[in-house]
Design an enzyme around this catalytic site. Structure first.
Site, PDB file in Angstrom:
ATOM      1  N   ASP A  63      57.952  24.878  13.269  1.00 39.75           N
ATOM      2  CA  ASP A  63      58.672  25.584  12.527  1.00 39.75           C
ATOM      3  C   ASP A  63      58.572  25.780  11.177  1.00 39.75           C
ATOM      4  O   ASP A  63      58.733  24.580  10.447  1.00 39.75           O
ATOM      5  CB  ASP A  63      60.320  25.117  12.913  1.00 39.75           C
ATOM      6  CG  ASP A  63      61.251  26.080  12.224  1.00 39.75           C
ATOM      7  OD1 ASP A  63      61.303  27.428  12.571  1.00 39.75           O
ATOM      8  OD2 ASP A  63      62.050  25.476  11.413  1.00 39.75           O
ATOM      9  N   ASP A 389      66.808  28.612  16.629  1.00 44.42           N
ATOM     10  CA  ASP A 389      66.284  29.893  15.964  1.00 44.42           C
ATOM     11  C   ASP A 389      66.683  31.151  16.838  1.00 44.42           C
ATOM     12  O   ASP A 389      66.942  31.956  16.296  1.00 44.42           O
ATOM     13  CB  ASP A 389      64.645  29.763  15.840  1.00 44.42           C
ATOM     14  CG  ASP A 389      64.338  29.089  14.713  1.00 44.42           C
ATOM     15  OD1 ASP A 389      65.143  28.546  14.022  1.00 44.42           O
ATOM     16  OD2 ASP A 389      63.064  28.735  14.735  1.00 44.42           O
TER      17      ASP A 389
END
Length: 534
Positions: A63, A389
């Site tokens: 990420d 996310d």
């Protein structure tokens, strides 16, 4: 005095970099950060291990926002890229790596233009024209299925699969995509994700994760209390339930006889029982406290048929207040002013090897819990980041319902639109526009490189396909070919893609304007031994 002697303006040890040196310093820092994260881009992106100085300080992630938050930086331009990545994470939840990579590629192209003696303001003017035409091309290519619930749900599923395909959960992306879409549709258009609770439980595999309708609290019901309560009336509290002990720090009680000590203990017990009676008088059958409930209180509640739950920490008690519609109280003298929480059913359930409490039929209908299972804590933490996310992107898409195609398709469309305008634009601005177009094409190039395919071959095929009018062509990273991404279901949120374009262009523009870097003198520390001198 010699007139040629240099005049010192800055403080000692302060420094200044001007012109080319300042620009070079900015470009080097920003491009280094881009090179750090660009290998994580795309469905075949690699992971990074972030190791801190602590004993257990290891994070395995791909990420972009998580990586950039963990890196300590000294370069000011690199910090700007970290800031836009954080903004991207806060605004839309996904695209944190893409925005950083696009900004870095723009600066790489900008550096080449400046080496050809093109002024930064000319470059910026060309980039602004490029952003406008790219955004228009993106808007024209967007599709909106808001009016058709079946197609819109399919869009959400495709967006979730696309977002999760670059994460650790990619092997189970269909399972998790259905889970996060069901959770987000329960929100009915809200972007507040507090009512979606994520619990991580060690053991099992990622496939064993599931969505539970209701709220799950990782605590146990008190000893001797009913383990199942229907039509619960819940009092949520943050109060000390240990008044059978003298809590004044350092207090000493001196008594002349054992009877006096017994009287003190009885007074404390009576005080505690009176408090418990006032709680039960609220007409409740469930009492949940943020702090501990000691034996005397627990026994009193059990005797009066009230289920007690202790030590529901700050996060738990706040979420319970949200989902049950109750208020957290600390005093119990005015029952008529207290807003009780309600729930159709409270029961104990098993989560893996441990017991937990499930609240079903809560007033906040959108409340739900995602239970994640996995083989290690690192896998669970990365899975939680992946789902966060996806939840952020989907909750934004429910409001901004337009979607665009992924797999490098949107970037190639925007690149083509910029190239066509550049052909009719006079002056050096056209060179800047072509540079912006090349930077956009770097996104599919990097995605292909990270998958181990021949990026030059694939990207030229992709560009040729778009010029032939095949506007839904994109990269198929499963087969290493150019395919119809609409048929493959590679869909992204319009809002995410637009935010990447605008944020990256603004950050690159800010950095390319720099022609001077002033560094303050370091703060001088006082000698710790000076105070010891007599």
């Amino acid at each position: 005095m010699n007139s040629l002697q240099p005049v010192q303006i800055l403080e000692n040890e302060a420094s200044e970099e001007k012109g080319e040196h300042a620009r070079l310093s900015s470009f080097v820092g920003a491009i280094a950060i881009t090179d750090l994260v660009k290998t994580t881009l795309g469905p075949k992106g690699m992971d990074k291990i972030l190791q801190s100085m602590g004993r257990d300080g290891i994070t395995v992630t791909n990420d972009g926002a998580t990586i950039l938050k963990a890196v300590y930086l000294d370069n000011p331009a690199a910090k700007i890229l970290v800031d836009i990545s954080k903004t991207q994470d806060d605004e839309v939840g996904d695209g944190t790596t893409s925005v950083c990579v696009l900004a870095g590629e723009l600066l790489r192209e900008g550096e080449k233009l400046m080496s050809q003696k093109i002024h930064p303001q000319t470059i910026i003017a060309g980039w602004r024209l490029a952003v406008d035409v790219a955004r228009k091309a993106l808007i024209d290519s967007a599709k909106d299925h808001k009016s058709d619930p079946v197609k819109f749900r399919e869009d959400l599923l495709n967006i979730a699969r696309t977002t999760l395909s670059s994460k650790i959960v990619t092997l189970e992306k269909d399972h998790f995509a259905n889970m996060v879409v069901d959770a987000v549709l329960r929100l009915k258009g809200s972007t507040n994700l507090d009512s979606i609770h994520i619990i991580k439980k060690l053991g099992g595999s990622l496939r064993d994760s599931y969505l539970d309708e209701g709220f799950i609290l990782e605590k146990r019901i008190g000893v001797g209390c009913p383990k199942r309560v229907e039509n619960a009336k819940i009092l949520l509290a943050n109060t000390a339930m240990d008044t059978d002990k003298i809590k004044i720090f350092g207090a000493r009680v001196k008594v002349s006889a054992m009877q006096d000590l017994n009287d003190i203990e009885e007074a404390e017990r009576a005080k505690m029982i009176d408090k418990c009676k006032r709680i039960v008088d609220h007409g409740i059958n469930v009492f949940i406290n943020r702090q501990l409930i000691y034996n005397l209180g627990e026994q009193y509640f059990a005797d009066h048929g009230v289920t007690s739950i202790e030590h529901a920490d700050f996060d738990g008690i706040e979420r319970l207040a949200l989902v049950t519609g109750g208020e957290i109280v600390s005093t119990f003298d005015n029952p008529e002013r207290v807003k009780l929480g309600t729930c159709k059913l409270i029961e104990e359930v098993m989560l893996g090897e441990d017991k937990a409490i499930r609240f079903s039929g809560v007033p906040l209908g959108e409340a739900c819990t995602i239970v994640l299972r996995g083989a290690s804590n690192h896998i669970l933490e990365e899975a939680e980041r992946s789902l966060h996310d996806a939840l952020c992107v989907l909750s934004q898409t429910v409001n901004e319902t337009r979607t665009v195609l992924g797999g490098g398709c949107s970037e190639t469309l925007m690149s083509k639109a910029i190239d066509e305008l550049a052909k009719t634009t006079p002056g050096k601005k056209a060179l800047a526009m072509e540079a912006f177009s090349r930077a956009l094409r770097q996104i599919p190039t990097i995605i292909a490189d990270n998958a181990g395919y021949d990026s030059s071959e694939l990207v030229t095929q992709l560009r040729a396909a778009h010029y032939r009018g095949e506007t839904t062509s994109g990269l198929n990273m499963k087969d290493g070919s150019v395919g119809d991404v609409q048929a493959l279901g590679i869909v992204e949120s319009f809002k995410v893609k637009q935010q990447i374009l605008v944020s990256a262009a603004e950050a690159a523009e800010m950095i390319i304007r720099v022609d001077d870097i002033l560094r303050a003198a370091p703060r001088k520390r006082e000698n710790p031994g000076m105070g010891m001198l007599g």
